[in-house]
Scaffold this active site. Structure first.
Site, PDB file in Angstrom:
ATOM      1  N   HIS A   1       0.840  -1.200   0.000  1.00  0.00           N
ATOM      2  CA  HIS A   1       0.000   0.000   0.000  1.00  0.00           C
ATOM      3  C   HIS A   1       0.877   1.254   0.000  1.00  0.00           C
ATOM      4  CE1 HIS A   1      -2.795  -2.907   2.205  1.00  0.00           C
ATOM      5  NE2 HIS A   1      -3.512  -2.561   1.158  1.00  0.00           N
TER       6      HIS A   1
ATOM      7  N   GLN B   1     -17.759  -7.197  -1.305  1.00  0.00           N
ATOM      8  CA  GLN B   1     -16.830  -7.938  -2.171  1.00  0.00           C
ATOM      9  C   GLN B   1     -16.336  -9.227  -1.530  1.00  0.00           C
ATOM     10  OE1 GLN B   1     -13.950  -4.549  -2.174  1.00  0.00           O
ATOM     11  NE2 GLN B   1     -12.398  -6.154  -2.218  1.00  0.00           N
TER      12      GLN B   1
ATOM     13  N   ASP C   1      -3.400  -7.536  -7.747  1.00  0.00           N
ATOM     14  CA  ASP C   1      -4.794  -7.884  -8.050  1.00  0.00           C
ATOM     15  C   ASP C   1      -5.039  -7.529  -9.513  1.00  0.00           C
ATOM     16  OD1 ASP C   1      -5.737  -8.601  -5.223  1.00  0.00           O
ATOM     17  OD2 ASP C   1      -4.826  -6.645  -4.945  1.00  0.00           O
TER      18      ASP C   1
ATOM     19  N   MET D   1       3.252  -9.091  -0.709  1.00  0.00           N
ATOM     20  CA  MET D   1       2.676  -8.534   0.524  1.00  0.00           C
ATOM     21  C   MET D   1       1.167  -8.517   0.407  1.00  0.00           C
ATOM     22  SD  MET D   1       5.215  -5.525   1.662  1.00  0.00           S
ATOM     23  CE  MET D   1       6.918  -5.923   2.017  1.00  0.00           C
ATOM     24  N   SER D   2       0.509  -8.860   1.503  1.00  0.00           N
ATOM     25  CA  SER D   2      -0.952  -8.885   1.533  1.00  0.00           C
ATOM     26  C   SER D   2      -1.407  -8.704   2.964  1.00  0.00           C
ATOM     27  CB  SER D   2      -1.463 -10.234   1.002  1.00  0.00           C
ATOM     28  OG  SER D   2      -2.820 -10.421   1.361  1.00  0.00           O
TER      29      SER D   2
HETATM   30  P1  AMP Z   1      -6.372  -4.094  -0.420  1.00  0.00           P
HETATM   31  O1  AMP Z   1      -6.257  -3.254   0.819  1.00  0.00           O
HETATM   32  O2  AMP Z   1      -5.834  -5.472  -0.269  1.00  0.00           O
HETATM   33  O3  AMP Z   1      -7.754  -4.037  -1.028  1.00  0.00           O
HETATM   34  O4  AMP Z   1      -5.404  -3.426  -1.480  1.00  0.00           O
HETATM   35  C1  AMP Z   1      -5.523  -2.063  -1.809  1.00  0.00           C
HETATM   36  C2  AMP Z   1      -4.689  -1.792  -3.036  1.00  0.00           C
HETATM   37  O5  AMP Z   1      -3.331  -2.113  -2.753  1.00  0.00           O
HETATM   38  C3  AMP Z   1      -5.113  -2.660  -4.224  1.00  0.00           C
HETATM   39  O6  AMP Z   1      -5.051  -1.898  -5.407  1.00  0.00           O
HETATM   40  C4  AMP Z   1      -4.090  -3.757  -4.215  1.00  0.00           C
HETATM   41  O7  AMP Z   1      -3.863  -4.327  -5.488  1.00  0.00           O
HETATM   42  C5  AMP Z   1      -2.865  -3.004  -3.737  1.00  0.00           C
HETATM   43  N1  AMP Z   1      -1.894  -3.934  -3.159  1.00  0.00           N
HETATM   44  C6  AMP Z   1      -2.135  -4.914  -2.260  1.00  0.00           C
HETATM   45  N2  AMP Z   1      -1.015  -5.625  -2.024  1.00  0.00           N
HETATM   46  C7  AMP Z   1      -0.045  -5.075  -2.793  1.00  0.00           C
HETATM   47  C8  AMP Z   1       1.338  -5.367  -3.006  1.00  0.00           C
HETATM   48  N3  AMP Z   1       1.957  -6.358  -2.375  1.00  0.00           N
HETATM   49  N4  AMP Z   1       2.022  -4.594  -3.880  1.00  0.00           N
HETATM   50  C9  AMP Z   1       1.420  -3.564  -4.538  1.00  0.00           C
HETATM   51  N5  AMP Z   1       0.118  -3.245  -4.378  1.00  0.00           N
HETATM   52  C10 AMP Z   1      -0.613  -3.981  -3.535  1.00  0.00           C
END
Ligand code: AMP
Length: 285
Positions: A37, A61, A150, A184-185
């Site tokens: 993020h 979602q 994603d 990263m997640s």
């Molecule tokens: P999320 O909070 O998981 O819904 O992610 C929010 C945004 O951050 C989305 O556009 C994701 O694709 C992006 N994102 C999540 N993990 C990563 C990562 N490891 N590297 C780059 N962008 C990410």
């Protein structure tokens, strides 16, 4: 940094800054912020006159209630990280504000939303499309940043923005990885230590396919089998899908070309992880 909780206040905030902030960037997130993020946020703070980060765990979602219930929520830490990164405003509406009683409109992005990730998670991309449009309508940004982690989400959002004539540019940013290659997640914190170690089979499978393609192997059946073999050799991994698809339609390809992407979704315990690699991009995992 301002914290904003309603769409009316959000719109007023952006409109109030329009004279000085000619280019406003939005980074939509579900919170539990990590360095992936942070890279999207930094991209905006570098390129835009004002940066807004939305933090909203979007119930529409999630196709599994337990995944929604267990999704990490770390609002105070998220706001502190945004502040440190120079974010101008955080938009963090409640579920009641986003979906008040009686709200029923859902955006159907069409065929792209029903294949691959969409086939595994019924209704997921309709939920994504609906919340992203609501966020765009509230923030009115010039640019919105999404992660290529994603990849199908980027394609769905780009489709929706184009189909609905929304005046915003979608900017896709590269995946940020841990040193061992795992993407990263926010869900990684829910992995046990053993599952966290096992989950590196995902980037291993992706990099093996990438290397095979680089060496001139374009036989999709063999490449797909290679991914499955690497994932199956890890007993803690349950594969949902491991496919080579066209990165625009997300349907299977017959041969590997510049638009081909390897996409994986796999379970480790009750945590489902996804990752992907555009196969013409040698610099990924
Ligand atoms: P999320 O909070 O998981 O819904 O992610 C929010 C945004 O951050 C989305 O556009 C994701 O694709 C992006 N994102 C999540 N993990 C990563 C990562 N490891 N590297 C780059 N962008 C990410």
């Amino acid at each position: 940094m301002d914290v904003i909780r309603t769409p009316d206040e959000m719109r007023a905030w952006t409109r109030g800054r329009r004279e000085s902030a000619r280019r406003v960037g939005l980074v939509p997130t579900m919170g539990a912020l990590h360095d992936g993020h942070a890279s999207l946020i930094s991209r905006s703070t570098e390129a835009d006159d004002a940066t807004v980060v939305s933090v909203f765990v979007n119930p529409t979602q999630f196709n599994r209630q337990t995944d929604f219930d267990l999704y990490p929520r770390t609002e105070a830490d998220d706001f502190a990280m945004c502040d440190c990164l120079g974010v101008d405003a955080v938009y963090a509406p409640s579920a009641e504000v986003m979906y008040p009683s009686g709200s029923s409109t859902i955006i159907d992005p069409g065929p792209l939303a029903h294949v691959l990730e969409g086939a595994s998670r019924a209704g997921h991309f309709a939920g994504v499309a609906t919340v992203v449009v609501k966020l765009l309508m509230a923030v009115e940004p010039d640019v919105a940043y999404f992660g290529e982690k994603d990849l199908q989400q980027v394609a769905v959002v780009t489709r929706v923005v184009s189909d609905l004539d929304l005046a915003v540019t979608i900017s896709a940013q590269p995946t940020v990885r841990e040193t061992d290659g795992l993407a990263m997640s926010s869900r990684n914190v829910r992995l046990t230590a053993q599952d966290r170690a096992a989950a590196t089979c995902i980037p291993h499978a992706l990099s093996a396919v990438r290397d095979a393609v680089k060496d001139g192997n374009t036989d999709v059946t063999a490449l797909r089998a290679m991914m499955h073999q690497i994932l199956r050799s890890e007993p803690r991994c349950t594969v949902d899908y491991a496919e080579i698809v066209d990165r625009h339609s997300f349907t299977p390809v017959d041969t590997v070309d510049d638009a081909a992407a390897a996409c994986i979704a796999a379970w480790f315990g009750d945590v489902r992880l996804i990752d992907n690699l555009v196969l013409s991009n040698w610099t990924g995992v």
